[in-house]
Design a protein around this motif. Structure first.
Motif, PDB file in Angstrom:
ATOM      1  N   LEU A  19       0.829  -1.208   0.000  1.00  0.00           N
ATOM      2  CA  LEU A  19       0.000   0.000   0.000  1.00  0.00           C
ATOM      3  C   LEU A  19       0.863   1.257   0.000  1.00  0.00           C
ATOM      4  CD1 LEU A  19      -2.699  -1.106   2.620  1.00  0.00           C
ATOM      5  CD2 LEU A  19      -3.002  -0.896   0.140  1.00  0.00           C
ATOM      6  N   ALA A  20       1.911   1.251   0.812  1.00  0.00           N
ATOM      7  CA  ALA A  20       2.798   2.410   0.871  1.00  0.00           C
ATOM      8  C   ALA A  20       3.517   2.631  -0.456  1.00  0.00           C
ATOM      9  CB  ALA A  20       3.815   2.232   1.996  1.00  0.00           C
ATOM     10  N   SER A  21       3.874   1.551  -1.141  1.00  0.00           N
ATOM     11  CA  SER A  21       4.561   1.671  -2.426  1.00  0.00           C
ATOM     12  C   SER A  21       3.676   2.336  -3.468  1.00  0.00           C
ATOM     13  CB  SER A  21       5.008   0.291  -2.911  1.00  0.00           C
ATOM     14  OG  SER A  21       5.922  -0.298  -2.010  1.00  0.00           O
ATOM     15  N   VAL A  22       2.392   1.936  -3.509  1.00  0.00           N
ATOM     16  CA  VAL A  22       1.467   2.540  -4.466  1.00  0.00           C
ATOM     17  C   VAL A  22       1.197   3.999  -4.098  1.00  0.00           C
ATOM     18  CG1 VAL A  22      -0.869   2.424  -5.432  1.00  0.00           C
ATOM     19  CG2 VAL A  22       0.407   0.317  -4.985  1.00  0.00           C
ATOM     20  N   LEU A  23       0.959   4.258  -2.811  1.00  0.00           N
ATOM     21  CA  LEU A  23       0.706   5.624  -2.351  1.00  0.00           C
ATOM     22  C   LEU A  23       1.881   6.543  -2.677  1.00  0.00           C
ATOM     23  CD1 LEU A  23      -0.820   7.774  -0.693  1.00  0.00           C
ATOM     24  CD2 LEU A  23       0.218   6.771   1.375  1.00  0.00           C
ATOM     25  N   CYS A  24       3.080   6.107  -2.338  1.00  0.00           N
ATOM     26  CA  CYS A  24       4.266   6.934  -2.569  1.00  0.00           C
ATOM     27  C   CYS A  24       4.599   7.044  -4.055  1.00  0.00           C
ATOM     28  CB  CYS A  24       5.457   6.371  -1.801  1.00  0.00           C
ATOM     29  SG  CYS A  24       5.309   6.549  -0.007  1.00  0.00           S
ATOM     30  N   ALA A  25       4.185   6.072  -4.853  1.00  0.00           N
ATOM     31  CA  ALA A  25       4.397   6.164  -6.300  1.00  0.00           C
ATOM     32  C   ALA A  25       3.585   7.314  -6.884  1.00  0.00           C
ATOM     33  CB  ALA A  25       4.014   4.844  -6.970  1.00  0.00           C
ATOM     34  N   VAL A  26       2.321   7.408  -6.482  1.00  0.00           N
ATOM     35  CA  VAL A  26       1.458   8.469  -6.986  1.00  0.00           C
ATOM     36  C   VAL A  26       1.923   9.835  -6.494  1.00  0.00           C
ATOM     37  CG1 VAL A  26      -0.895   9.395  -6.998  1.00  0.00           C
ATOM     38  CG2 VAL A  26      -0.524   6.923  -7.172  1.00  0.00           C
ATOM     39  N   VAL A  27       2.174   9.932  -5.202  1.00  0.00           N
ATOM     40  CA  VAL A  27       2.555  11.221  -4.617  1.00  0.00           C
ATOM     41  C   VAL A  27       4.007  11.558  -4.936  1.00  0.00           C
ATOM     42  CG1 VAL A  27       2.757  12.520  -2.466  1.00  0.00           C
ATOM     43  CG2 VAL A  27       0.881  10.906  -2.765  1.00  0.00           C
ATOM     44  N   GLY A  28       4.892  10.571  -4.819  1.00  0.00           N
ATOM     45  CA  GLY A  28       6.314  10.813  -4.994  1.00  0.00           C
ATOM     46  C   GLY A  28       6.694  11.201  -6.406  1.00  0.00           C
ATOM     47  N   THR A  29       5.979  10.693  -7.405  1.00  0.00           N
ATOM     48  CA  THR A  29       6.270  11.085  -8.784  1.00  0.00           C
ATOM     49  C   THR A  29       6.025  12.570  -8.975  1.00  0.00           C
ATOM     50  OG1 THR A  29       5.673   8.877  -9.578  1.00  0.00           O
ATOM     51  CG2 THR A  29       5.715  10.651 -11.207  1.00  0.00           C
ATOM     52  N   TYR A  30       4.955  13.075  -8.380  1.00  0.00           N
ATOM     53  CA  TYR A  30       4.699  14.523  -8.409  1.00  0.00           C
ATOM     54  C   TYR A  30       5.794  15.270  -7.667  1.00  0.00           C
ATOM     55  CZ  TYR A  30       2.376  18.997  -7.532  1.00  0.00           C
ATOM     56  OH  TYR A  30       2.083  20.338  -7.449  1.00  0.00           O
ATOM     57  N   VAL A  31       6.199  14.749  -6.510  1.00  0.00           N
ATOM     58  CA  VAL A  31       7.225  15.400  -5.695  1.00  0.00           C
ATOM     59  C   VAL A  31       8.543  15.515  -6.458  1.00  0.00           C
ATOM     60  CG1 VAL A  31       8.664  15.135  -3.628  1.00  0.00           C
ATOM     61  CG2 VAL A  31       6.199  14.724  -3.497  1.00  0.00           C
ATOM     62  N   VAL A  32       8.962  14.413  -7.080  1.00  0.00           N
ATOM     63  CA  VAL A  32      10.240  14.408  -7.797  1.00  0.00           C
ATOM     64  C   VAL A  32      10.168  15.267  -9.048  1.00  0.00           C
ATOM     65  CG1 VAL A  32      11.841  12.942  -9.096  1.00  0.00           C
ATOM     66  CG2 VAL A  32      10.985  12.196  -6.873  1.00  0.00           C
ATOM     67  N   THR A  33       9.056  15.187  -9.776  1.00  0.00           N
ATOM     68  CA  THR A  33       8.911  15.963 -11.004  1.00  0.00           C
ATOM     69  C   THR A  33       8.910  17.459 -10.718  1.00  0.00           C
ATOM     70  OG1 THR A  33       7.603  14.165 -11.970  1.00  0.00           O
ATOM     71  CG2 THR A  33       7.504  16.301 -13.068  1.00  0.00           C
ATOM     72  N   ARG A  34       8.241  17.876  -9.629  1.00  0.00           N
ATOM     73  CA  ARG A  34       8.201  19.294  -9.259  1.00  0.00           C
ATOM     74  C   ARG A  34       9.412  19.723  -8.436  1.00  0.00           C
ATOM     75  NH1 ARG A  34       3.696  22.616  -9.012  1.00  0.00           N
ATOM     76  NH2 ARG A  34       5.259  24.122  -8.309  1.00  0.00           N
ATOM     77  N   ARG A  35      10.323  18.791  -8.159  1.00  0.00           N
ATOM     78  CA  ARG A  35      11.523  19.076  -7.363  1.00  0.00           C
ATOM     79  C   ARG A  35      11.152  19.595  -5.976  1.00  0.00           C
ATOM     80  NH1 ARG A  35      15.529  21.873 -11.919  1.00  0.00           N
ATOM     81  NH2 ARG A  35      15.396  20.131 -13.412  1.00  0.00           N
ATOM     82  N   LEU A  36      10.266  18.840  -5.310  1.00  0.00           N
ATOM     83  CA  LEU A  36       9.787  19.209  -3.984  1.00  0.00           C
ATOM     84  C   LEU A  36      10.262  18.235  -2.912  1.00  0.00           C
ATOM     85  CD1 LEU A  36       6.070  20.085  -4.885  1.00  0.00           C
ATOM     86  CD2 LEU A  36       7.937  21.697  -4.443  1.00  0.00           C
ATOM     87  N   VAL A  37      11.350  17.521  -3.191  1.00  0.00           N
ATOM     88  CA  VAL A  37      11.825  16.523  -2.234  1.00  0.00           C
ATOM     89  C   VAL A  37      12.185  17.181  -0.906  1.00  0.00           C
ATOM     90  CG1 VAL A  37      13.602  14.808  -1.754  1.00  0.00           C
ATOM     91  CG2 VAL A  37      12.644  14.996  -4.054  1.00  0.00           C
ATOM     92  N   ILE A  38      12.840  18.335  -0.942  1.00  0.00           N
ATOM     93  CA  ILE A  38      13.234  19.007   0.292  1.00  0.00           C
ATOM     94  C   ILE A  38      11.991  19.466   1.071  1.00  0.00           C
ATOM     95  CG2 ILE A  38      13.438  21.276  -0.797  1.00  0.00           C
ATOM     96  CD1 ILE A  38      15.629  19.872   2.047  1.00  0.00           C
ATOM     97  N   VAL A  39      10.917  19.815   0.347  1.00  0.00           N
ATOM     98  CA  VAL A  39       9.659  20.186   1.012  1.00  0.00           C
ATOM     99  C   VAL A  39       9.069  18.975   1.717  1.00  0.00           C
ATOM    100  CG1 VAL A  39       7.311  21.036   0.653  1.00  0.00           C
ATOM    101  CG2 VAL A  39       9.210  22.044  -0.622  1.00  0.00           C
ATOM    102  N   GLY A  40       9.117  17.820   1.056  1.00  0.00           N
ATOM    103  CA  GLY A  40       8.635  16.594   1.691  1.00  0.00           C
ATOM    104  C   GLY A  40       9.424  16.269   2.944  1.00  0.00           C
ATOM    105  N   GLY A  41      10.739  16.451   2.872  1.00  0.00           N
ATOM    106  CA  GLY A  41      11.563  16.235   4.059  1.00  0.00           C
ATOM    107  C   GLY A  41      11.216  17.194   5.172  1.00  0.00           C
ATOM    108  N   GLY A  42      10.929  18.440   4.810  1.00  0.00           N
ATOM    109  CA  GLY A  42      10.543  19.426   5.816  1.00  0.00           C
ATOM    110  C   GLY A  42       9.246  19.067   6.508  1.00  0.00           C
TER     111      GLY A  42
END
Length: 268
Positions: A19-42
């Motif tokens: 479940l976490a893999s599917v959830l993070c795939a949907v959300v994380g692809t947006y995060v990486v594409t928009r270059r928001l990884v540091i925001v996610g860490g925050g």
């Protein structure tokens, strides 16, 4: 290894990882594409403030973490839109403020907060029914939103300025995905903890990006890579008797390094 599959806690871990893999795939692809990884860490680190306050005032630490992550994400998005403060500076302030509040309240909680390490570093083998329901609901919401608003989300992720000229609701998508990012962080806290949860939103997606030719391909490939990293990490944790959260991240990074090395020698 196969004997442990009969244990309920390990079955829960495998289902939670899926479940976490599917959830993070949907959300994380947006995060990486928009270059928001540091925001996610925050947001992940700021959520510790809610964990500490929950322990001190006697309510669910996960509810507190969700509230802190949502507020932190909203403030970061608002400040970035107003350009009053540089985004990296805003993230740093909220990151450290959340952790400071969390540590302070955890210290003041009666008898200290004995399960604080599980929130900091995670323990996927400790996932229970409540965690699975939370992950399941979040995964359904994320997958449903992506299915309904796929083109809009992809347009905003790849080029928000162009999406704005096309009349798309860019601000609604940004705030909606920020909220979903915050909830995904909280949903995965028990898996890898505050310290490493941002890796689930970035490493599988970076790995998928090595071979994906479209945004949609990146989503599904990152789900597969993420689950492979979780299963491999669980196996390594069982064999080497090391913390499961750390082993999941190490295996995920190992998969990325291996596939990147393979791609470098493949003919173009």
């Amino acid at each position: 290894m196969f004997d442990i599959l009969h244990y309920t806690f390990f079955q829960h871990a495998l289902l939670g990882a899926l479940l976490a893999s599917v959830l993070c795939a949907v959300v994380g692809t947006y995060v990486v594409t928009r270059r928001l990884v540091i925001v996610g860490g925050g947001m992940a680190h700021a959520s510790l403030g809610g964990v500490g306050m929950g322990a001190y005032f006697g309510f669910s630490p996960l509810c507190g973490a969700a509230l802190f992550a949502l507020v932190a994400g909203g403030v970061m998005r608002w400040l970035a839109g107003r350009r009053a403060v540089r985004e990296d500076s805003a993230v740093a302030m909220l990151w450290t403020a959340g952790m400071a509040v969390g540590i302070m309240f955890a210290y003041l909680a009666p008898g200290f907060m004995t399960d604080l390490p599980s929130y900091l570093f995670g323990n996927v083998l400790g996932i229970g029914g409540t965690d699975l329901w939370l992950l399941g609901c979040l995964t359904l919401v994320a997958a449903g939103l992506y299915a309904v608003a796929r083109r809009c989300i992809e347009a905003v992720a790849c080029d928000p300025d162009f999406a704005r000229t096309q009349g798309l609701p860019v601000r609604c998508v940004e705030y909606g995905m920020t909220a979903l990012m915050a909830l995904a962080v909280v949903g995965c806290l028990h898996m890898v903890g505050v310290v490493m949860v941002v890796s689930l939103l970035s490493v599988p997606q970076l790995t998928a990006g090595l071979f994906a030719r479209s945004y949609g391909q990146m989503v599904w490939l990152s789900a597969l890579v993420g689950y492979a990293g979780c299963v491999g990490g669980l196996w390594l944790s069982y064999v080497a008797d090391i913390p499961s959260g750390a082993s999941i991240i190490l295996v995920s990074i190992g998969i990325y390094a291996l596939l990147r090395a393979i791609k470098s020698v493949l003919p173009r």
